[in-house]
Design a protein around this motif. Sequence first.
Motif, PDB file in Angstrom:
ATOM      1  N   TRP A   1       0.831  -1.202   0.000  1.00 58.18           N
ATOM      2  CA  TRP A   1       0.000   0.000   0.000  1.00 58.18           C
ATOM      3  C   TRP A   1       0.870   1.258   0.000  1.00 58.18           C
ATOM      4  O   TRP A   1       0.631   2.203  -0.746  1.00 58.18           O
ATOM      5  CB  TRP A   1      -0.934  -0.020   1.216  1.00 58.18           C
ATOM      6  N   LEU A   2       1.917   1.260   0.830  1.00 54.95           N
ATOM      7  CA  LEU A   2       2.816   2.411   0.901  1.00 54.95           C
ATOM      8  C   LEU A   2       3.582   2.604  -0.407  1.00 54.95           C
ATOM      9  O   LEU A   2       3.839   3.738  -0.813  1.00 54.95           O
ATOM     10  CB  LEU A   2       3.798   2.245   2.071  1.00 54.95           C
ATOM     11  N   MET A   3       3.938   1.490  -1.069  1.00 63.00           N
ATOM     12  CA  MET A   3       4.660   1.572  -2.346  1.00 63.00           C
ATOM     13  C   MET A   3       3.860   2.335  -3.392  1.00 63.00           C
ATOM     14  O   MET A   3       4.420   3.027  -4.233  1.00 63.00           O
ATOM     15  CB  MET A   3       4.972   0.163  -2.869  1.00 63.00           C
ATOM     16  N   GLU A   4       2.539   2.206  -3.327  1.00 58.91           N
ATOM     17  CA  GLU A   4       1.676   2.890  -4.295  1.00 58.91           C
ATOM     18  C   GLU A   4       1.795   4.414  -4.189  1.00 58.91           C
ATOM     19  O   GLU A   4       1.544   5.122  -5.156  1.00 58.91           O
ATOM     20  CB  GLU A   4       0.213   2.470  -4.081  1.00 58.91           C
ATOM     21  N   TYR A   5       2.185   4.903  -3.024  1.00 64.12           N
ATOM     22  CA  TYR A   5       2.294   6.347  -2.813  1.00 64.12           C
ATOM     23  C   TYR A   5       3.697   6.880  -3.110  1.00 64.12           C
ATOM     24  O   TYR A   5       3.975   8.051  -2.883  1.00 64.12           O
ATOM     25  CB  TYR A   5       1.861   6.699  -1.387  1.00 64.12           C
ATOM     26  N   GLY A   6       4.568   6.004  -3.592  1.00 66.77           N
ATOM     27  CA  GLY A   6       5.894   6.428  -4.029  1.00 66.77           C
ATOM     28  C   GLY A   6       6.677   7.142  -2.945  1.00 66.77           C
ATOM     29  O   GLY A   6       6.789   6.660  -1.815  1.00 66.77           O
ATOM     30  N   ILE A   7       7.193   8.308  -3.302  1.00 65.57           N
ATOM     31  CA  ILE A   7       8.072   9.040  -2.386  1.00 65.57           C
ATOM     32  C   ILE A   7       7.346   9.485  -1.117  1.00 65.57           C
ATOM     33  O   ILE A   7       7.940   9.559  -0.041  1.00 65.57           O
ATOM     34  CB  ILE A   7       8.739  10.234  -3.112  1.00 65.57           C
ATOM     35  N   TRP A   8       6.034   9.726  -1.215  1.00 67.61           N
ATOM     36  CA  TRP A   8       5.262  10.100  -0.019  1.00 67.61           C
ATOM     37  C   TRP A   8       5.139   8.916   0.939  1.00 67.61           C
ATOM     38  O   TRP A   8       5.221   9.074   2.152  1.00 67.61           O
ATOM     39  CB  TRP A   8       3.877  10.627  -0.419  1.00 67.61           C
ATOM     40  N   GLY A   9       4.951   7.733   0.383  1.00 68.96           N
ATOM     41  CA  GLY A   9       4.913   6.530   1.216  1.00 68.96           C
ATOM     42  C   GLY A   9       6.255   6.278   1.873  1.00 68.96           C
ATOM     43  O   GLY A   9       6.326   5.912   3.051  1.00 68.96           O
ATOM     44  N   LEU A  10       7.341   6.491   1.097  1.00 66.52           N
ATOM     45  CA  LEU A  10       8.695   6.329   1.632  1.00 66.52           C
ATOM     46  C   LEU A  10       8.948   7.311   2.770  1.00 66.52           C
ATOM     47  O   LEU A  10       9.466   6.936   3.826  1.00 66.52           O
ATOM     48  CB  LEU A  10       9.721   6.552   0.509  1.00 66.52           C
ATOM     49  N   ALA A  11       8.580   8.572   2.570  1.00 66.41           N
ATOM     50  CA  ALA A  11       8.772   9.595   3.596  1.00 66.41           C
ATOM     51  C   ALA A  11       7.966   9.265   4.854  1.00 66.41           C
ATOM     52  O   ALA A  11       8.464   9.392   5.979  1.00 66.41           O
ATOM     53  CB  ALA A  11       8.373  10.974   3.062  1.00 66.41           C
ATOM     54  N   LEU A  12       6.738   8.800   4.660  1.00 63.68           N
ATOM     55  CA  LEU A  12       5.874   8.471   5.803  1.00 63.68           C
ATOM     56  C   LEU A  12       6.435   7.315   6.618  1.00 63.68           C
ATOM     57  O   LEU A  12       6.531   7.399   7.849  1.00 63.68           O
ATOM     58  CB  LEU A  12       4.457   8.125   5.306  1.00 63.68           C
ATOM     59  N   VAL A  13       6.825   6.234   5.941  1.00 63.02           N
ATOM     60  CA  VAL A  13       7.335   5.069   6.672  1.00 63.02           C
ATOM     61  C   VAL A  13       8.678   5.380   7.328  1.00 63.02           C
ATOM     62  O   VAL A  13       8.967   4.918   8.428  1.00 63.02           O
ATOM     63  CB  VAL A  13       7.417   3.818   5.756  1.00 63.02           C
ATOM     64  N   SER A  14       9.492   6.205   6.682  1.00 67.35           N
ATOM     65  CA  SER A  14      10.780   6.589   7.254  1.00 67.35           C
ATOM     66  C   SER A  14      10.595   7.429   8.519  1.00 67.35           C
ATOM     67  O   SER A  14      11.272   7.216   9.527  1.00 67.35           O
ATOM     68  CB  SER A  14      11.589   7.372   6.218  1.00 67.35           C
ATOM     69  N   PHE A  15       9.659   8.371   8.462  1.00 65.15           N
ATOM     70  CA  PHE A  15       9.340   9.196   9.631  1.00 65.15           C
ATOM     71  C   PHE A  15       8.806   8.336  10.772  1.00 65.15           C
ATOM     72  O   PHE A  15       9.269   8.414  11.909  1.00 65.15           O
ATOM     73  CB  PHE A  15       8.304  10.253   9.239  1.00 65.15           C
ATOM     74  N   ALA A  16       7.838   7.475  10.446  1.00 65.97           N
ATOM     75  CA  ALA A  16       7.174   6.676  11.480  1.00 65.97           C
ATOM     76  C   ALA A  16       8.099   5.617  12.075  1.00 65.97           C
ATOM     77  O   ALA A  16       8.011   5.311  13.266  1.00 65.97           O
ATOM     78  CB  ALA A  16       5.932   6.020  10.887  1.00 65.97           C
ATOM     79  N   ASP A  17       9.010   5.062  11.261  1.00 64.35           N
ATOM     80  CA  ASP A  17       9.932   4.028  11.747  1.00 64.35           C
ATOM     81  C   ASP A  17      10.806   4.535  12.886  1.00 64.35           C
ATOM     82  O   ASP A  17      11.193   3.780  13.765  1.00 64.35           O
ATOM     83  CB  ASP A  17      10.820   3.536  10.593  1.00 64.35           C
ATOM     84  N   SER A  18      11.105   5.832  12.892  1.00 66.64           N
ATOM     85  CA  SER A  18      11.998   6.390  13.914  1.00 66.64           C
ATOM     86  C   SER A  18      11.294   6.640  15.245  1.00 66.64           C
ATOM     87  O   SER A  18      11.945   7.010  16.215  1.00 66.64           O
ATOM     88  CB  SER A  18      12.600   7.710  13.426  1.00 66.64           C
ATOM     89  N   SER A  19       9.966   6.440  15.280  1.00 68.57           N
ATOM     90  CA  SER A  19       9.259   6.766  16.516  1.00 68.57           C
ATOM     91  C   SER A  19       8.247   5.713  16.980  1.00 68.57           C
ATOM     92  O   SER A  19       8.078   5.527  18.174  1.00 68.57           O
ATOM     93  CB  SER A  19       8.563   8.127  16.374  1.00 68.57           C
ATOM     94  N   PHE A  20       7.582   4.999  16.041  1.00 70.90           N
ATOM     95  CA  PHE A  20       6.564   4.059  16.528  1.00 70.90           C
ATOM     96  C   PHE A  20       6.213   2.927  15.571  1.00 70.90           C
ATOM     97  O   PHE A  20       5.557   1.971  15.959  1.00 70.90           O
ATOM     98  CB  PHE A  20       5.270   4.831  16.873  1.00 70.90           C
ATOM     99  N   PHE A  21       6.631   2.990  14.312  1.00 68.69           N
ATOM    100  CA  PHE A  21       6.143   2.081  13.273  1.00 68.69           C
ATOM    101  C   PHE A  21       7.058   0.862  13.125  1.00 68.69           C
ATOM    102  O   PHE A  21       8.278   0.997  13.199  1.00 68.69           O
ATOM    103  CB  PHE A  21       6.074   2.858  11.957  1.00 68.69           C
ATOM    104  N   PRO A  22       6.496  -0.358  12.895  1.00 66.38           N
ATOM    105  CA  PRO A  22       7.342  -1.559  12.844  1.00 66.38           C
ATOM    106  C   PRO A  22       8.038  -1.831  11.509  1.00 66.38           C
ATOM    107  O   PRO A  22       8.855  -2.728  11.417  1.00 66.38           O
ATOM    108  CB  PRO A  22       6.333  -2.684  13.140  1.00 66.38           C
ATOM    109  N   ILE A  23       7.718  -1.059  10.453  1.00 68.49           N
ATOM    110  CA  ILE A  23       8.301  -1.346   9.133  1.00 68.49           C
ATOM    111  C   ILE A  23       9.469  -0.398   8.856  1.00 68.49           C
ATOM    112  O   ILE A  23       9.293   0.817   8.863  1.00 68.49           O
ATOM    113  CB  ILE A  23       7.234  -1.214   8.024  1.00 68.49           C
TER     114      ILE A  23
END
Length: 196
Positions: free
Chosen positions: A11-33
């Motif tokens: 699902w995140l891949m579909e959003y391209g660079i926005w998905g990448l930015a979101l998962v990168s931001f979230a990974d540093s604070s609460f996200f498991p991916i």
Amino acid sequence: MSELIHTIEEWLMEYGIWGLALVSFADSSFFPIPPDVLLIPMGIAKPDSVLFYAFITTLTSVIGALLGWYIGKKLGRPVLTYLFKEDKVQKVEHYFTKYGPMAILMAALTPVPYKIFTIFAGVSRIRLRTLVVWSIIGRGARFFAEALLILFLGAQAKTFIDENFAMITIVGAIAIVAMYFIFLYLQKHNHKKTLK
């Protein structure tokens, strides 16, 4: 659980660079991916943009680290023990006691869950400047190294990273920590000489 994570990745891949930015931001604070699962296939698909992807991943990861620090500062140790097993929290505490801010670099560079360290940095009241500097160095080294491997190896980079990257980053982190302590020792030794 792994199926759910895979679905989220797609699902995140579909959003391209926005998905990448979101998962990168979230990974540093609460996200498991971790962001690597998006950065690597996106970089292989568009090698001309891989350095830009690495920059965005680094930038948003460092911004996410600030959120992790804030969570730790405001909610403290209970949030760590709620999110992570007690033995992991104790291990992070040990690293912070032994290595101080260098623990942030080690976590930023290696495959260990970075978010535990950013939250603990807030619990420990580590200065934001220290967190930002070591996060930029560690996260930048990690993501730009992946980008360079993609540029040099192309599609084969994924296999190489899967098989070797964890060990390379661990060795790299240990080498950087060793150089840091050698620098501190030499600095202290030279300071003693000037006082004589």
